[in-house]
Motif scaffolding. Sequence first.
Motif, mmCIF file in Angstrom:
data_model
loop_
_atom_site.group_PDB
_atom_site.id
_atom_site.type_symbol
_atom_site.label_atom_id
_atom_site.label_comp_id
_atom_site.label_asym_id
_atom_site.label_seq_id
_atom_site.Cartn_x
_atom_site.Cartn_y
_atom_site.Cartn_z
ATOM 1 N N LEU A 110 0.826 -1.401 -0.146
ATOM 2 C CA LEU A 110 0.028 -0.067 0.044
ATOM 3 C C LEU A 110 0.816 1.349 -0.020
ATOM 4 N N ALA A 111 1.947 1.136 0.890
ATOM 5 C CA ALA A 111 2.779 2.403 0.828
ATOM 6 C C ALA A 111 3.496 2.544 -0.460
ATOM 7 N N TRP A 112 3.936 1.546 -1.478
ATOM 8 C CA TRP A 112 4.487 1.720 -2.603
ATOM 9 C C TRP A 112 3.677 2.436 -3.459
ATOM 10 N N LEU A 113 2.269 2.258 -3.181
ATOM 11 C CA LEU A 113 1.422 2.887 -4.307
ATOM 12 C C LEU A 113 0.874 4.354 -3.847
ATOM 13 N N ASP A 114 1.488 4.802 -2.797
ATOM 14 C CA ASP A 114 1.089 5.984 -2.148
ATOM 15 C C ASP A 114 2.574 7.014 -2.389
ATOM 16 N N SER A 115 2.396 7.943 -3.312
ATOM 17 C CA SER A 115 3.420 8.874 -3.476
ATOM 18 C C SER A 115 4.060 9.531 -2.167
ATOM 19 N N SER A 116 3.057 9.698 -1.148
ATOM 20 C CA SER A 116 3.425 10.518 -0.189
ATOM 21 C C SER A 116 4.019 9.805 0.834
ATOM 22 N N ARG A 117 4.308 8.428 0.621
ATOM 23 C CA ARG A 117 5.089 7.629 1.447
ATOM 24 C C ARG A 117 6.320 7.126 1.073
ATOM 25 N N ALA A 118 7.294 6.374 1.846
ATOM 26 C CA ALA A 118 8.389 5.813 1.134
ATOM 27 C C ALA A 118 8.624 4.495 1.958
ATOM 28 N N VAL A 119 9.277 3.539 1.222
ATOM 29 C CA VAL A 119 9.528 2.207 1.911
ATOM 30 C C VAL A 119 11.134 2.413 1.989
ATOM 31 N N VAL A 120 11.697 2.123 3.063
ATOM 32 C CA VAL A 120 13.087 2.440 3.356
ATOM 33 C C VAL A 120 13.545 1.077 4.078
ATOM 34 N N PRO A 121 14.740 0.692 3.687
ATOM 35 C CA PRO A 121 15.369 -0.579 4.674
ATOM 36 C C PRO A 121 15.172 -0.221 6.089
ATOM 37 N N LEU A 122 15.165 -1.262 6.785
ATOM 38 C CA LEU A 122 14.947 -1.104 8.148
ATOM 39 C C LEU A 122 16.423 -0.563 8.780
ATOM 40 N N GLU A 123 17.484 -0.878 8.075
ATOM 41 C CA GLU A 123 18.913 -0.623 8.565
ATOM 42 C C GLU A 123 19.136 0.958 8.520
ATOM 43 N N ALA A 124 18.381 1.376 7.597
ATOM 44 C CA ALA A 124 18.729 3.065 7.352
ATOM 45 C C ALA A 124 18.301 3.580 8.253
ATOM 46 N N VAL A 125 17.276 3.382 8.885
ATOM 47 C CA VAL A 125 16.555 4.038 10.082
ATOM 48 C C VAL A 125 17.178 3.457 11.464
ATOM 49 N N PHE A 126 17.051 2.120 11.602
ATOM 50 C CA PHE A 126 17.527 1.522 12.913
ATOM 51 C C PHE A 126 18.608 0.700 12.538
ATOM 52 N N PRO A 127 19.814 1.341 12.711
ATOM 53 C CA PRO A 127 21.127 0.585 12.706
ATOM 54 C C PRO A 127 21.289 -0.619 13.414
ATOM 55 N N ARG A 128 21.830 -1.755 13.107
ATOM 56 C CA ARG A 128 22.005 -2.878 13.857
ATOM 57 C C ARG A 128 22.775 -2.584 15.038
ATOM 58 N N GLY A 129 22.567 -2.907 16.298
ATOM 59 C CA GLY A 129 23.338 -2.806 17.433
ATOM 60 C C GLY A 129 22.727 -1.457 18.211
ATOM 61 N N VAL A 130 21.692 -0.687 17.735
ATOM 62 C CA VAL A 130 21.150 0.190 18.323
ATOM 63 C C VAL A 130 19.761 -0.068 18.461
ATOM 64 N N THR A 131 19.328 0.116 19.541
ATOM 65 C CA THR A 131 18.135 -0.153 20.261
ATOM 66 C C THR A 131 17.065 0.960 19.703
#
Length: 376
Positions: A110-131
């Motif tokens: 649904l987000a891919w079809l919505d121009s106001s939203r973006a699907v981004v990799p988890l690691e880009a926002v929540f780096p590994r090792g950071v809670t």
Amino acid sequence: MTLFEGTEPEATEPARRPPLPRRAVAGLWAAVVAIVVLVVLTFLPTAYVIQRPGPVYDTIGTATSADGEEVRLIEVSGADTHETAGTLELTTVQVVGNRERTPSWFELALAWLDSSRAVVPLEAVFPRGVTTEQREQQNATLMVDSQAEATAAALSELGYDVGASVEVTDLTGDDAPAAGILEPGDRILTADGRAVRDAAHLRDLIQSGGGDPVEIMFERDGERRTVQITPEQGSVAGETMWLIGVTLTTAFDFPIDVTIQLDNVGGPSAGMMFALGIIDVLTPGALNGGEQVAGTGTITANGEVGAIGGIRQKLYGARDAGAEWFLAPAGNCREVVGHVPDGLSVFAVETLDDALAALEGISDGDTAGLPTCETG
């Protein structure tokens, strides 16, 4: 049929339904399989999160405090303040999902079809090792730092003298590059031989090295020391950069008291709009000509405006809030071109002076000469 006594009705065979056509059977099975797949995908873990437009806050208006009271977002004491008009709105991005719970594949579709939203990799926002808690703490620290730098930039623009010293407030973890080298309370003096003006300046100096070891001179308990720290790549407010694993604050000596009251918003991207709000409160007249203006961008104490994450979501958030004008960092122009919502005019700014010139043009009704992302 009329029945007479002693007679029985004739037995008739029940009508048989005609068999379903093969195409109908195939379609029915396809629908069943699709439903099963959809249910399975709903529960399968993913490696992505969703960015969507977040709330918009008027820096010259009010906000809800932690106590639930409506308060002025910017409060000033020790100097004359003036009435404002229109809005100077900071924009935000909401992240749907975290390491504990990622969005389902159905939500991602649904987000891919919505121009106001973006699907981004988890690691880009929540780096590994950071809670999640550590990330929130880092963003809270960056917000406090951005408020101080915005105040310094605004007051400097108005002719006030402000002093600055960069201090370590915390380490991001026991395995951070600076662990065992720097400590909370250390005052950073230079990086690779260059005097550090503020926290943002130090971050820029670290980025310029591209991951090479950085020579840091700092002061602890009145004693100066020089060390080398090798940065590691990480993420701050959705942006990948080189980090030495410390959170910093820039301590200023302000001649007047400026308090920014905004809860539940983190990161450094509101800096420019904070600075504009402070200037508007401290100067006569409406800086924006009474128009509804939104924007985003980090800011340094010397007025440099930096790029941020989630610019497209912020454009839609501004449009949805009713803004007609938007101030965007020039560093985000590649992401802006071709993605401006209808009804929104976007101007590119690199410095606080650029932002003030854009507001002057909006106020005067003469925006033809203002730089946009399309014009470079």
